[in-house]
Design a protein around this motif. Structure first.
Motif, short mmCIF file in Angstrom:
data_model
loop_
_atom_site.label_atom_id
_atom_site.label_comp_id
_atom_site.label_asym_id
_atom_site.label_seq_id
_atom_site.Cartn_x
_atom_site.Cartn_y
_atom_site.Cartn_z
N ARG A 153 -23.45 8.66 -5.71
CA ARG A 153 -22.13 9.21 -5.48
C ARG A 153 -22.22 10.66 -4.99
N SER A 154 -23.14 11.45 -5.55
CA SER A 154 -23.20 12.83 -5.07
C SER A 154 -23.79 12.90 -3.66
N GLU A 155 -24.68 11.96 -3.31
CA GLU A 155 -25.15 11.93 -1.92
C GLU A 155 -24.00 11.66 -0.96
N CYS A 156 -23.11 10.73 -1.36
CA CYS A 156 -21.96 10.39 -0.51
C CYS A 156 -21.04 11.60 -0.35
N THR A 157 -20.68 12.25 -1.46
CA THR A 157 -19.75 13.37 -1.34
C THR A 157 -20.40 14.54 -0.61
N ALA A 158 -21.72 14.75 -0.82
CA ALA A 158 -22.40 15.83 -0.12
C ALA A 158 -22.42 15.57 1.38
N ALA A 159 -22.67 14.30 1.76
CA ALA A 159 -22.69 13.96 3.19
C ALA A 159 -21.31 14.17 3.80
N LEU A 160 -20.27 13.84 3.03
CA LEU A 160 -18.91 13.95 3.56
C LEU A 160 -18.44 15.40 3.65
N THR A 161 -18.82 16.20 2.68
CA THR A 161 -18.36 17.59 2.72
C THR A 161 -19.33 18.46 3.51
N GLY A 162 -20.44 17.86 3.95
CA GLY A 162 -21.41 18.62 4.74
C GLY A 162 -22.06 19.72 3.93
N GLU A 163 -22.18 19.47 2.62
CA GLU A 163 -22.72 20.47 1.71
C GLU A 163 -24.08 21.01 2.16
N ARG A 164 -24.93 20.06 2.62
CA ARG A 164 -26.27 20.46 2.99
C ARG A 164 -26.33 20.97 4.43
N ARG A 165 -25.27 20.75 5.17
CA ARG A 165 -25.23 21.22 6.54
C ARG A 165 -23.85 21.82 6.76
N PRO A 166 -23.70 23.08 6.39
CA PRO A 166 -22.36 23.65 6.43
C PRO A 166 -21.82 23.69 7.85
N GLY A 167 -20.52 23.80 7.97
CA GLY A 167 -19.92 23.86 9.29
C GLY A 167 -19.28 22.55 9.67
N ARG A 168 -18.90 22.48 10.91
CA ARG A 168 -18.12 21.34 11.33
C ARG A 168 -18.93 20.42 12.24
N VAL A 169 -18.49 19.19 12.32
CA VAL A 169 -19.17 18.19 13.12
C VAL A 169 -18.40 18.00 14.42
N ASN A 170 -19.11 17.98 15.54
CA ASN A 170 -18.45 17.63 16.79
C ASN A 170 -18.14 16.15 16.79
N VAL A 171 -16.90 15.81 17.13
CA VAL A 171 -16.52 14.39 17.10
C VAL A 171 -16.04 13.92 18.46
N GLY A 172 -16.47 14.57 19.52
CA GLY A 172 -16.12 14.08 20.85
C GLY A 172 -15.02 14.92 21.48
#
Ligand SMILES: [Zn+2]
Ligand SMILES: [Zn+2]
Length: 229
Positions: A153-172
């Motif tokens: 569960r913490s892997e899922c929430t970390a992936a979603l909040t980008g905890e390990r990779r701060p900033g925003r994701v380009n989505v096209g």
């Protein structure tokens, strides 16, 4: 005074090591651990849906990028943790492995139905929630599973909040066209923790997950138009 009762090792919860209450004696895991695990389990279908949407947006963004000229295409940060959680070996597989081990101990047949990860996650979740009271009561490896579920569960929430990779994701690119029919084509970004996307150029908003899906479709349509042009 040293009575035999003082020497007696009072049973503890296999997961959190707290001494069990008298009413819990004989159980493997304490009731608070059971309740917390049930709550975590209930979150998996929603978390998976968010991860899946994020993954398909990233794939869509890559497709859009590939179809346009190099100079206009900023690199899409590969969010490998999101992609690996939705793929085979990710959330669905890890929930299935727990389900399979419980079934083996219960002497039940392994569920023949699998389906795609998106179809399987709610099914595994349902099985695990339904049988969690048994597992906390009688399954002597439940401590490990409670641990694994907490980590997943913490892997899922970390992936979603980008905890390990701060900033925003380009989505096209923004697929909105102006009155002349020219696409806005501004790079859209999202923080995967929040479903809200707004184009910084034309101001169009995609407020929720349903809107993300429309966005993804519009981007694909835009790619096809460009490819045809
Ligand atoms: Zn406990
Ligand atoms: Zn725009």
């Amino acid at each position: 005074m040293n009575t035999p009762a003082d020497e007696y090792d009072w049973p503890t919860c296999i997961a959190c090591c707290r001494p069990l209450w008298e009413t819990e004696v004989g159980r493997q895991a304490c009731r608070p651990c059971e309740e917390k695990t049930a709550k975590r389990l209930a979150e998996f279908p929603g978390l998976f849906e968010q991860l899946n949407t994020t993954a398909s947006l990233m794939r869509g963004a890559r497709k859009v990028g590939a179809a346009t000229s190099g100079s206009r295409t900023p690199p899409i940060p590969p969010r490998l943790e999101v992609l690996s959680l939705v793929a085979a070996g990710g959330v669905a597989t890890r929930l299935r492995d727990i389900e399979d081990s419980w079934r083996a101990v219960l002497g039940w047949t392994v569920a023949p139905w699998r389906g795609s990860p998106a179809e399987a996650v709610p099914e595994h979740t349902k099985f695990l929630i339904n049988n969690l009271p048994w597992a906390c009561d009688a399954y002597d490896s439940i401590g490990q599973d409670i641990d694994d579920l907490r980590r997943l569960r913490s892997e899922c929430t970390a992936a979603l909040t980008g905890e390990r990779r701060p900033g925003r994701v380009n989505v096209g690119f923004c697929p909105v066209t102006d009155e002349a029919g020219d696409p806005c084509a501004n790079q859209l970004t999202a923080s995967a923790g929040s479903p809200h996307i707004q184009c910084g150029n034309c101001g169009t908003e995609w407020p929720d997950m349903a809107a993300w899906r429309d966005l993804s479709q519009a981007q694909e349509a835009a790619t096809e138009t460009e490819a045809a042009a």
